[in-house]
Design an enzyme around this catalytic site. Sequence first.
Site, PDB file in Angstrom:
ATOM      1  N   VAL A  70       0.834  -1.208   0.000  1.00 58.91           N
ATOM      2  CA  VAL A  70       0.000   0.000   0.000  1.00 58.91           C
ATOM      3  C   VAL A  70       0.867   1.256   0.000  1.00 58.91           C
ATOM      4  O   VAL A  70       0.590   2.217  -0.722  1.00 58.91           O
ATOM      5  CB  VAL A  70      -0.994  -0.012   1.184  1.00 58.91           C
ATOM      6  CG1 VAL A  70      -1.829   1.268   1.195  1.00 58.91           C
ATOM      7  CG2 VAL A  70      -1.900  -1.235   1.104  1.00 58.91           C
ATOM      8  N   CYS A  71       1.938   1.243   0.764  1.00 55.64           N
ATOM      9  CA  CYS A  71       2.846   2.402   0.805  1.00 55.64           C
ATOM     10  C   CYS A  71       3.476   2.650  -0.565  1.00 55.64           C
ATOM     11  O   CYS A  71       3.714   3.792  -0.953  1.00 55.64           O
ATOM     12  CB  CYS A  71       3.938   2.187   1.843  1.00 55.64           C
ATOM     13  SG  CYS A  71       3.325   1.950   3.522  1.00 55.64           S
TER      14      CYS A  71
END
Length: 156
Positions: free
Chosen positions: A49-50
């Site tokens: 996600v990052c």
Amino acid sequence: MNPAPMNLVGQPAPDFTLPSSTGQDITLSSYRGQQHVVLVFYPLDFSPVCSMQLPEYSGSQDEFTEAGAAVLGINRDSVYTHRAWAAEYGIEVPLLADMRLDVARQYGVAIDERGISSRAVFLIDKGGVVRFQHTEEQTGQYTVRPETVLAKLREL
């Protein structure tokens, strides 16, 4: 579940100085009177996600600059990891190394038992006051996109 975040809106942003992927230490208060600041706390470099979130913020950097804001990413990884991740993903915003989570604790977003910070965004105005904050309920969530923050920025 992340810890309940403290509400810093309307409060002076906690000041800090951290080493960054740019090679210089960055002090939050150095932006005071010059630019708004968007602090993007995120759990880990190279995580799925990052690796979507920070490139999106970086890709919107021109719009943030036009709106008078600097974007700073912060997590507990080292500047060396930040540099490798930034190079691999084309991330151009400074990434700050909060290796002991001291700054994450000041902002109420440290998840000490996991050794990471929550995914959170803080918008700090030129006067050094927090004007918007959002902490995701779970680290795998990413609901506050750059366009949301840009809209809040334009309201200042």
